[in-house]
Design a protein around this motif. Structure first.
Motif, PDB file in Angstrom:
ATOM      1  N   PRO A   1       0.903  -1.206  -0.033  1.00 38.62           N
ATOM      2  CA  PRO A   1       0.134   0.048   0.178  1.00 38.62           C
ATOM      3  C   PRO A   1       0.913   1.409  -0.079  1.00 38.62           C
ATOM      4  CG  PRO A   1       0.247  -0.853   2.138  1.00 38.62           C
ATOM      5  CD  PRO A   1       0.807  -1.644   1.539  1.00 38.62           C
ATOM      6  N   TRP A   2       1.624   1.474  -1.181  1.00 35.42           N
ATOM      7  CA  TRP A   2       2.418   2.540  -1.164  1.00 35.42           C
ATOM      8  C   TRP A   2       2.665   3.050  -2.596  1.00 35.42           C
ATOM      9  CZ3 TRP A   2       4.834  -1.868   1.374  1.00 35.42           C
ATOM     10  CH2 TRP A   2       5.899  -2.643   0.274  1.00 35.42           C
TER      11      TRP A   2
ATOM     12  N   ALA B   1       1.693   6.890   1.368  1.00 36.40           N
ATOM     13  CA  ALA B   1       0.885   5.717   1.952  1.00 36.40           C
ATOM     14  C   ALA B   1      -0.409   5.724   0.891  1.00 36.40           C
ATOM     15  CB  ALA B   1       0.633   5.934   3.243  1.00 36.40           C
ATOM     16  N   ASN B   2      -0.588   4.738   0.360  1.00 34.29           N
ATOM     17  CA  ASN B   2      -1.925   4.537  -0.523  1.00 34.29           C
ATOM     18  C   ASN B   2      -2.846   3.747   0.148  1.00 34.29           C
ATOM     19  OD1 ASN B   2      -3.872   4.172  -2.359  1.00 34.29           O
ATOM     20  ND2 ASN B   2      -2.363   4.248  -4.231  1.00 34.29           N
ATOM     21  N   PHE B   3      -3.806   3.952   0.861  1.00 29.94           N
ATOM     22  CA  PHE B   3      -4.814   3.003   1.657  1.00 29.94           C
ATOM     23  C   PHE B   3      -6.246   2.703   0.682  1.00 29.94           C
ATOM     24  CE2 PHE B   3      -5.556   7.365   2.918  1.00 29.94           C
ATOM     25  CZ  PHE B   3      -7.203   7.600   2.903  1.00 29.94           C
TER      26      PHE B   3
ATOM     27  N   SER C   1      -2.317   1.623   8.968  1.00 31.93           N
ATOM     28  CA  SER C   1      -1.869   0.331   8.481  1.00 31.93           C
ATOM     29  C   SER C   1      -0.897   0.840   7.011  1.00 31.93           C
ATOM     30  CB  SER C   1      -3.014  -0.461   8.217  1.00 31.93           C
ATOM     31  OG  SER C   1      -2.651  -1.591   7.340  1.00 31.93           O
ATOM     32  N   ALA C   2      -1.409   1.482   6.262  1.00 32.70           N
ATOM     33  CA  ALA C   2      -0.513   1.623   4.872  1.00 32.70           C
ATOM     34  C   ALA C   2       0.761   2.263   5.277  1.00 32.70           C
ATOM     35  CB  ALA C   2      -1.280   2.502   4.128  1.00 32.70           C
TER      36      ALA C   2
ATOM     37  N   LEU D   1      -1.913  13.781  -6.141  1.00 32.34           N
ATOM     38  CA  LEU D   1      -2.238  12.634  -5.092  1.00 32.34           C
ATOM     39  C   LEU D   1      -3.849  12.672  -5.066  1.00 32.34           C
ATOM     40  CD1 LEU D   1       0.249  12.448  -2.557  1.00 32.34           C
ATOM     41  CD2 LEU D   1       0.497  11.430  -4.832  1.00 32.34           C
ATOM     42  N   SER D   2      -4.487  11.311  -4.923  1.00 32.76           N
ATOM     43  CA  SER D   2      -5.836  11.177  -4.764  1.00 32.76           C
ATOM     44  C   SER D   2      -6.084  11.321  -3.400  1.00 32.76           C
ATOM     45  CB  SER D   2      -6.304   9.681  -5.225  1.00 32.76           C
ATOM     46  OG  SER D   2      -5.668   8.907  -4.581  1.00 32.76           O
TER      47      SER D   2
END
Length: 254
Positions: free
Chosen positions: A64-65, A100-102, A177-178, A217-218
């Motif tokens: 998740p990154w 970090a991409n959760f 967590s991510a 980024l989103s």
């Protein structure tokens, strides 16, 4: 493209002492360098370090990154400004941002389902349904977080009778967590750079909102660390030696 990372150096057992000593050197000489020299960093060093980050472990192997290598001079100048013009960012030859991409868990989950099906790999139970059933149960929080609230209640009740793993039940917990998983990738990156004779400085002090806009980024992505890369300068010695507290203060054997 699927990258097979299950490759090892030929006859590694014959060189274990050499490998162990080399790894110890990398770990012990890595430090947060604040002043870099004007020497450029070869592209192969950055690409190798990004590949090392890509091979880092993660929960459910969901990775998740995202890593953003800021190369254009205007973007690099803005990144330095957003890092509050710290000496490390000002003197760094290269700037990498770990994000970090959760929200990527569904995409990665679908990738593994397709990969195992196309490869004809039959996993043992319960891993044969892991990505189809268990991963959504762990990471989905539903519209307005309703599913997350239900999970929190069910898991709390179950935990009164038996041990239960902590699973994300909200956006903030998904992000946490991510972030935790992305830290593994960041360390891989920094150790790889050091193994090539170059240096890094992880920067936690930057403007996250403006950095997010700079990178485009989103809503599911958050920049968590800026990594300055370069060759340490003699001027960095003014910051003193690498010091850690007594190891007995942080290592506990029970």
């Amino acid at each position: 493209m699927v990258q097979n990372l299950n490759t090892e150096p030929s006859d590694p057992l014959k060189n274990l002492d050499i490998i162990a000593n080399a790894f110890k050197w990398v770990v012990e000489t890595r430090r947060a360098v604040r002043v870099f020299s004007p020497d450029s960093v070869p592209e192969r060093v950055i690409l190798g370090a990004l590949s090392a980050a890509h091979s880092a472990p993660s929960a459910s192997n969901l990775q998740p990154w995202d890593f953003y290598w800021i190369r254009s001079e205007p973007a690099k100048a803005e990144a330095r400004r957003l890092c509050l013009k710290q000496p490390a960012s000002e003197s760094a030859q290269e700037i990498i941002v770990c994000v970090a991409n959760f929200g990527v868990w569904k995409e990665r989950r679908n990738f593994f389902i397709d990969y195992y099906r196309k490869a004809g790999i039959q996993l043992p139970k319960p891993f044969d349904v892991y990505y189809e059933k268990i991963v959504p149960l762990m990471y989905a929080i539903g519209p307005f977080g309703i599913l997350g609230l239900i999970k929190r209640l069910v898991f709390a009740l179950t935990r009164t009778f038996q041990p239960m793993s902590a699973v994300p039940c909200s956006r903030s917990e998904l992000l946490a967590s991510a972030t935790k998983n992305a830290a593994f990738a960041c360390q891989n990156f920094m150790l790889s750079v050091r193994s090539s004779g170059y240096d890094t400085c992880p920067l936690d002090c930057f403007d996250p909102l403006r950095m997010k806009r700079l990178l485009g980024l989103s809503q599911h992505q958050k920049p968590i660390l800026v990594i300055a890369v370069g060759k340490r300068s003699e001027g960095d010695s003014v910051y003193g030696p690498k010091v850690r507290c007594d190891i007995k203060k942080v290592i506990h054997i029970i």
